[in-house]
Design an enzyme around this catalytic site. Structure first.
Site, PDB file in Angstrom:
ATOM      1  N   LYS A   1       0.843  -1.198   0.000  1.00  0.00           N
ATOM      2  CA  LYS A   1       0.000   0.000   0.000  1.00  0.00           C
ATOM      3  C   LYS A   1       0.880   1.251   0.000  1.00  0.00           C
ATOM      4  O   LYS A   1       2.104   1.173   0.132  1.00  0.00           O
ATOM      5  CB  LYS A   1      -0.918  -0.023   1.226  1.00  0.00           C
ATOM      6  CG  LYS A   1      -0.184  -0.038   2.563  1.00  0.00           C
ATOM      7  CD  LYS A   1      -1.134  -0.164   3.735  1.00  0.00           C
ATOM      8  CE  LYS A   1      -0.352  -0.169   5.048  1.00  0.00           C
ATOM      9  NZ  LYS A   1      -1.239  -0.203   6.223  1.00  0.00           N
ATOM     10  N   TYR A  51      15.276  30.429   7.745  1.00  0.00           N
ATOM     11  CA  TYR A  51      14.107  31.147   8.244  1.00  0.00           C
ATOM     12  C   TYR A  51      14.066  31.139   9.768  1.00  0.00           C
ATOM     13  O   TYR A  51      14.379  30.148  10.416  1.00  0.00           O
ATOM     14  CB  TYR A  51      12.818  30.487   7.737  1.00  0.00           C
ATOM     15  CG  TYR A  51      12.477  30.810   6.305  1.00  0.00           C
ATOM     16  CD1 TYR A  51      12.217  32.119   5.898  1.00  0.00           C
ATOM     17  CD2 TYR A  51      12.390  29.798   5.361  1.00  0.00           C
ATOM     18  CE1 TYR A  51      11.890  32.404   4.588  1.00  0.00           C
ATOM     19  CE2 TYR A  51      12.056  30.075   4.042  1.00  0.00           C
ATOM     20  CZ  TYR A  51      11.813  31.385   3.662  1.00  0.00           C
ATOM     21  OH  TYR A  51      11.483  31.659   2.363  1.00  0.00           O
TER      22      TYR A  51
END
Length: 370
Positions: free
Chosen positions: A42, A261
Site C-alpha cells: 500500500k 528562516y
C-alpha cells in the site's frame, strides 16, 4: 519528475534497490518458516512505486499482496494478473461488482460490509473475501462480540467465500508489551471457530515475535522496504531506498551568523555551508530541522556525516560541510540510505520511517537498480 527525466534537471534523486527488496522478502519468508509470506504494498509500495515493487517481489516468489484501497488493487492486477490481492480498507459501498470483476478480495471489517458482500455473493458465488477481527487495536475489524454473534450461525465461511481470517497487532514493535499476548490469545480463540480458513496475525514486527504469532500467513510491510520493524533492536533488513540531494552552492559563514528562516540556529565557529536542492515540498520533513535548542537530522557526503543547520525550507536544506573540505557544487548528498538510516532521520523529525517513505514527493529523479 519521472525516472525518464535526466537527473541533470532534478534537485534530488531516489535510488530503489530492487534486489534489496527481494532479499528482504526472502529473509522474512525464512524467518516465518511454516507460514506463507505475503507483501504489503500500500502507499504506492511504501513510496518506492507500486508496479516496480510488486514485480520485484513476485520475482522473489511472493504471490499474495495487500493494498489499502481498490484503486491500488486495480493497478496491481494490471501488473500481476495471477496474484492474490486483498484490499485492507474493505468493501467500498456499491463497488462489489468492480472487486469481483478484478478478483480483488475485500477485507471485511463491519456488519454493513458483510451484508453487502453477502448479497453480492448470491449473484457471484466465486467471489472471495477476508474477515478482519479487532482483537484490541480498536481501529478496523469486527468487535469480538460481533464476531461471536456471527460465528454462532452456520456456514459463515461459505456464505462470505472466506479465504482468510485476520487481525492486526497494535504493539508488535514493542515485544514485551502485554497487549501482544492478549491479541494473540483472542485471535486464537476466534480462529478456532473457523478452523478451515487460513489465518493471519503477524505484520513485520509480528514475524519477530516468534512462531506463536505467525499462524498460516504473515503480512510484512515496512521491513520489506528496509525500515526497522522492532523498537530498540538491530535492524537486519537491507535498505531499499536511497534519497540524495544536489549541492547548489557552498558558502562560508562567520561565527554568530544565523542560518535559514526564523534565525533559529546561530553558528558557533567559522563554517562552510552547503545548500541542497530538496525541501519539505519533496517530502523531506520540516521537523528534521536544527536549531540552537535541538540538533536536526544528519546527511552524508564523502564518507562523513554532515549535520543539518537551521530550518528545512520548501525547496532547500542547509548542511554543515566544514569538516568536508572538498564538498562542491554538483555533489550528491545522501539524506537517507545505507549510511543514514531512514528511521534515524524520522526519529530526529519526531515521526516514523513509514511516514517519511510514503511522503516522498514527485520531483525526484527515480532510478531503479538493477
Amino acid at each position: 519528475m519521472t525516472a525518464e527525466t535526466p537527473e541533470t534537471l532534478a534537485g534530488g534523486r531516489l535510488t530503489i534497490d530492487r534486489d534489496a527488496l527481494a532479499d528482504n522478502w526472502r529473509d522474512l519468508a525464512a524467518r516465518a518458516e511454516g507460514a506463507a509470506t505475503a507483501a504489503v504494498v500500500k502507499g504506492d509500495g511504501y513510496g518506492i512505486g507500486l508496479e516496480p515493487a510488486v514485480r520485484a517481489l513476485a520475482g522473489a516468489g511472493c504471490d499474495t499482496f495487500f493494498v489499502a484501497v481498490p484503486e491500488e488493487g486495480l493497478r496491481l492486477r494490471a501488473t500481476l494478473p495471477e496474484a492474490t490481492i486483498y484490499i485492507l480498507d474493505g468493501l467500498f459501498e456499491g463497488a462489489a461488482a468492480t472487486y469481483a470483476q478484478a478478483n480483488l478480495r475485500p477485507v471485511l471489517s463491519s456488519l454493513p460490509e458483510i451484508e453487502e458482500w453477502t448479497a453480492h455473493r448470491r449473484q457471484n458465488p466465486a467471489a472471495h473475501a477476508a474477515l478482519h477481527i479487532d482483537t484490541g487495536m480498536h481501529r478496523m475489524g469486527l468487535g469480538l462480540g460481533e464476531a461471536e454473534a456471527l460465528l454462532a450461525g452456520p456456514g459463515l465461511a461459505d456464505t462470505l467465500g472466506l479465504t482468510l481470517v485476520m487481525s492486526h497487532l497494535a504493539c508488535a514493535d514493542t515485544p514485551d508489551h502485554p497487549l501482544n499476548q492478549r491479541q494473540r490469545d483472542a485471535f486464537r480463540a476466534v480462529r478456532a471457530r473457523l478452523p478451515d480458513v487460513p489465518a493471519s496475525l503477524a505484520n513485520s514486527a509480528g514475524i519477530f515475535l516468534g512462531p506463536d504469532y505467525r499462524f498460516d500467513l504473515v503480512r510484512p510491510g515496512i521491513a520489506l522496504y528496509g525500515g526497522a520493524a522492532v523498537n530498540d533492536a538491530v535492524n537486519p533488513m537491507r535498505p531499499v531506498a536511497t534519497l540524495e540531494a544536489r549541492i547548489l552552492q557552498v558558502r562560508d559563514a562567520a561565527p554568530g551568523e544565523t542560518v535559514g528562516y526564523g534565525a533559529t540556529e546561530a553558528l558557533d565557529r567559522p563554517s562552510r555551508l552547503a545548500i541542497l536542492a530538496v525541501g519539505y515540498a519533496d517530502g523531506y520533513p520540516r521537523h528534521a530541522s536544527s536549531s540552537d535548542q535541538r540538533p536536526g537530522a544528519l546527511a552524508f557526503l564523502r564518507g562523513r556525516a554532515a549535520p543539518l543547520v537551521g530550518r528545512v525550507s520548501m525547496d532547500l536544506i542547509t548542511i554543515d560541510v566544514t569538516e568536508i573540505s572538498d564538498a562542491r557544487r554538483g555533489d550528491w548528498v545522501e539524506l537517507f540510505g545505507p549510511n543514514i538510516p531512514v528511521d534515524e532521520v524520522a526519529e530526529r523529525a519526531g515521526t516514523i520511517g513509514y511516514e517519511l517513505l510514503t511522503s516522498l514527493g514527485r520531483r525526484y529523479h527515480r532510478r531503479y537498480r538493477p
